[in-house]
Motif scaffolding. Structure first.
Motif, PDB file in Angstrom:
ATOM      1  N   ARG A   1      43.589  26.553 174.202  1.00  0.00           N
ATOM      2  CA  ARG A   1      43.742  26.055 172.831  1.00  0.00           C
ATOM      3  C   ARG A   1      42.406  26.120 172.089  1.00  0.00           C
ATOM      4  O   ARG A   1      41.406  25.557 172.530  1.00  0.00           O
ATOM      5  N   PRO A   2      42.363  26.835 170.952  1.00  0.00           N
ATOM      6  CA  PRO A   2      41.124  26.862 170.168  1.00  0.00           C
ATOM      7  C   PRO A   2      40.708  25.462 169.758  1.00  0.00           C
ATOM      8  O   PRO A   2      41.547  24.664 169.308  1.00  0.00           O
ATOM      9  N   PRO A   3      39.424  25.128 169.886  1.00  0.00           N
ATOM     10  CA  PRO A   3      38.985  23.766 169.591  1.00  0.00           C
ATOM     11  C   PRO A   3      38.891  23.449 168.107  1.00  0.00           C
ATOM     12  O   PRO A   3      38.875  22.279 167.730  1.00  0.00           O
ATOM     13  N   THR A   4      38.822  24.485 167.260  1.00  0.00           N
ATOM     14  CA  THR A   4      38.640  24.266 165.825  1.00  0.00           C
ATOM     15  C   THR A   4      39.948  24.531 165.088  1.00  0.00           C
ATOM     16  O   THR A   4      40.491  25.639 165.185  1.00  0.00           O
TER      17      THR A   4
ATOM     18  N   ALA B   1      33.163  39.479 167.904  1.00  0.00           N
ATOM     19  CA  ALA B   1      34.310  39.219 167.039  1.00  0.00           C
ATOM     20  C   ALA B   1      35.240  38.152 167.578  1.00  0.00           C
ATOM     21  O   ALA B   1      36.041  37.598 166.822  1.00  0.00           O
ATOM     22  N   PHE B   2      35.135  37.839 168.863  1.00  0.00           N
ATOM     23  CA  PHE B   2      36.112  36.926 169.471  1.00  0.00           C
ATOM     24  C   PHE B   2      35.552  35.505 169.446  1.00  0.00           C
ATOM     25  O   PHE B   2      34.885  35.054 170.383  1.00  0.00           O
ATOM     26  N   ILE B   3      35.816  34.807 168.345  1.00  0.00           N
ATOM     27  CA  ILE B   3      35.199  33.513 168.087  1.00  0.00           C
ATOM     28  C   ILE B   3      36.180  32.352 168.203  1.00  0.00           C
ATOM     29  O   ILE B   3      35.900  31.240 167.732  1.00  0.00           O
ATOM     30  N   GLU B   4      37.328  32.567 168.865  1.00  0.00           N
ATOM     31  CA  GLU B   4      38.352  31.527 168.864  1.00  0.00           C
ATOM     32  C   GLU B   4      37.951  30.279 169.644  1.00  0.00           C
ATOM     33  O   GLU B   4      38.551  29.213 169.458  1.00  0.00           O
ATOM     34  N   GLN B   5      36.929  30.370 170.508  1.00  0.00           N
ATOM     35  CA  GLN B   5      36.502  29.197 171.272  1.00  0.00           C
ATOM     36  C   GLN B   5      35.250  28.537 170.672  1.00  0.00           C
ATOM     37  O   GLN B   5      34.666  27.651 171.311  1.00  0.00           O
ATOM     38  N   VAL B   6      34.849  28.950 169.494  1.00  0.00           N
ATOM     39  CA  VAL B   6      33.723  28.306 168.813  1.00  0.00           C
ATOM     40  C   VAL B   6      34.158  26.925 168.336  1.00  0.00           C
ATOM     41  O   VAL B   6      35.278  26.746 167.840  1.00  0.00           O
ATOM     42  N   ARG B   7      33.283  25.945 168.499  1.00  0.00           N
ATOM     43  CA  ARG B   7      33.633  24.582 168.106  1.00  0.00           C
ATOM     44  C   ARG B   7      32.556  23.976 167.210  1.00  0.00           C
ATOM     45  O   ARG B   7      31.400  24.409 167.209  1.00  0.00           O
ATOM     46  N   LEU B   8      32.964  22.975 166.454  1.00  0.00           N
ATOM     47  CA  LEU B   8      32.061  22.164 165.652  1.00  0.00           C
ATOM     48  C   LEU B   8      31.944  20.802 166.294  1.00  0.00           C
ATOM     49  O   LEU B   8      32.937  20.072 166.422  1.00  0.00           O
ATOM     50  N   ASP B   9      30.760  20.442 166.727  1.00  0.00           N
ATOM     51  CA  ASP B   9      30.536  19.145 167.355  1.00  0.00           C
ATOM     52  C   ASP B   9      30.130  18.131 166.292  1.00  0.00           C
ATOM     53  O   ASP B   9      29.281  18.409 165.453  1.00  0.00           O
ATOM     54  N   GLY B  10      30.699  16.955 166.336  1.00  0.00           N
ATOM     55  CA  GLY B  10      30.345  15.931 165.376  1.00  0.00           C
ATOM     56  C   GLY B  10      31.152  16.013 164.105  1.00  0.00           C
ATOM     57  O   GLY B  10      31.979  16.874 163.914  1.00  0.00           O
TER      58      GLY B  10
END
Length: 506
Positions: free
Chosen positions: A215-218, A497-506
């Motif tokens: 599951r993507p975090p964002t 290009a594969f940024i689906e697991q990028v997250r924003l902390d805070g």
């Protein structure tokens, strides 16, 4: 020329307006209550943004959007090896000409319809049909011989034995529904996100909760195409964006020490080789080519163009590739030998050349000017012509005798397919060696990975010695991000290009 403040103002306005866009495969609106949103500014010219994922993809912004919206059969892991994605396995026959590909079960498009082998085969055939646009990406396959075995299995046939079919099917094999004909709007996909607003220039994407993967975090991503690296960086510096891809090395130095920003290094992914055509004078003489390589001060170019963010080059086109040969002595500057070779080639009184360059990527023009000065010390007079970025890749690339090229960390087999085989669609140096072609085919018919890599490494050594590329250095890809961002890809090539697991902390 538009001033930076004006360009940045337009960028900020675009980032604000994209949230008001609507449309996409769900029919939903982008004006829902505020959710956690990653604002990503990618390299791309808005005027050339596209919805078709199967032809030529010139913008990183388009590639990133497609990687979020569509499943692919495989991707590259950070170590350069293949990681199955929509496919679960790739199994060859004994001759390496027939490959059975099994697909994940239970995968659906965002409209609820199942993803079948028919959809995958339709997509692959469409990519093959658009070979003129995508540099023959699937030219190793006989698509007329391909067939569906069942709803989750297909069989592909190669025109010759080909051991790296999984690599050939990685990254760009975006799967769309069978029979799709309209590409003037977003096409339904089965990837980790779905497009719900905006347009191809600045898209709003929301998490696809039906996706089979982690599951993507964002929950939401806003993706915008911006051609100017300064404007991309300034958007993050000012807080108007969270990530800016491919920023200038000078910007990285300027923001060092800023506690709110961080730089993600993608090692050895940017290359501006100087390209010489072997079928035209004076580059048809191997002594001239060697003299130019020996007259190059590689360390100075690395220090002044990439500001040290990278590695010195050794005239190997894909140094990060697993097949790149080890133990090759570093080519160093030798002006005396360069002058002697020029004398032997009949240029004792000097040589005059014209070198084309452009500003498409940061530092290309700087590299050409510095290189010209270095060659002058060997008795070679070089006139640099700076060509417009919008026509450089159609009127100069693969046509001029001597110009500044670009490679972006792609695998050696991709480089060979596009630029090195006698029948390559863009054989920019006119490298035509039947024996080299035969050795390449033999390597690709070798099932053992290590033996195949050794054979491909030998071909790269041959190209280094005799070919028309001066690979003086390889620069790091530099992405600027807020310190709240984590999980940005840092691998080579299309991994960015594969940024689906990028997250924003805070």
């Amino acid at each position: 020329m538009t001033s930076l403040p004006t360009r940045f103002g337009a960028l900020v306005l675009g980032l604000a307006l994209v949230t008001a866009g609507c449309g996409g495969d769900s029919g939903g609106s982008a004006t829902a209550p505020a959710v956690q949103t990653l604002r990503y500014v990618a390299v791309g010219a808005p005027a050339t943004a596209i919805y078709d994922p199967h032809g030529g993809i010139g913008n990183q912004s388009d590639l990133t959007r497609f990687a979020l919206m569509y499943d692919v059969l495989a991707t590259y892991a950070p170590d350069g090896n293949i990681k199955p994605r929509l496919a679960t396995s790739f199994a060859p026959d004994a001759k390496l000409t027939t490959w059975t590909i099994r697909l994940r079960e239970g995968v659906t498009f965002t409209d609820g319809k199942p993803v079948r082998a028919a959809d995958v085969l339709f997509s692959l055939r469409r990519i093959a049909d658009k070979a003129a646009e995508n540099f023959g990406r699937l030219q190793m396959f006989d698509m007329d011989a391909a067939r569906m075995v069942n709803d989750h299995t297909l069989e592909l046939v190669t025109v010759k034995p080909y051991a790296e079919v999984p690599q050939a099917l990685a990254s760009f094999t975006f799967v769309i529904p069978e029979g799709t004909t309209a590409f003037d709007r977003p096409v339904v996909g089965s990837g980790p996100y779905r497009m719900t607003g905006g347009n191809a220039q600045h898209a709003v994407l929301e998490r696809n909760d039906r996706w089979w993967g982690d599951r993507p975090p964002t929950p939401r991503i806003e993706l915008m195409a911006v051609p100017d690296p300064q404007a991309r960086a300034q958007a993050v510096i000012s807080g108007q964006a969270d990530v800016a891809s491919s920023v200038n090395p000078a910007t990285v130095r300027q923001v060092s020490g800023n506690p709110n920003l961080k730089v993600v290094h993608r090692p050895a992914v940017t290359m501006y080789p100087f390209v010489m055509r072997l079928d035209r004078e004076p580059f048809d003489d191997p002594r001239v080519r060697e003299a130019i390589k020996l007259a190059t001060d590689r360390q100075e170019l690395l220090d002044k163009v990439f500001l040290g963010y990278g590695k010195i080059g050794n005239d190997l086109l894909t140094p990060a590739d697993p097949s790149s040969p080890a133990g090759v002595p570093q080519r160093t500057r030798d002006l005396a030998r360069a002058k002697e070779l020029l004398k032997q080639a009949g240029h004792a009184d000097g040589l005059t050349l014209e070198l084309a360059t452009t500003a498409s990527y940061p530092g290309m023009d700087t590299a050409a000017t510095l290189f010209a000065a270095q060659l002058g010390q060997a008795g070679i007079t070089v006139r640099v012509t700076n060509q417009p970025p919008d026509t450089y890749w159609t009127k100069v690339f693969a046509q001029s005798d001597f110009y500044t090229g670009f490679f972006g960390g792609i695998p050696f087999t991709d480089v060979a397919r596009v630029s090195l085989l006698s029948n390559s669609p863009t054989n920019e140096t006119a490298w035509q060696r039947p024996s080299w072609d035969a050795a390449y085919d033999q390597a690709m018919a070798t099932k053992d990975d290590e033996r195949r890599r050794q054979s491909l490494g030998k071909l790269q050594r041959d190209l280094r010695e005799e070919g028309g590329y001066v690979v003086w250095g390889v620069g790091d890809g530099l992405d600027l991000a807020s310190t709240r961002v984590s999980g940005l890809p840092d691998g080579p090539g299309f991994d960015v290009a594969f940024i689906e697991q990028v997250r924003l902390d805070g």
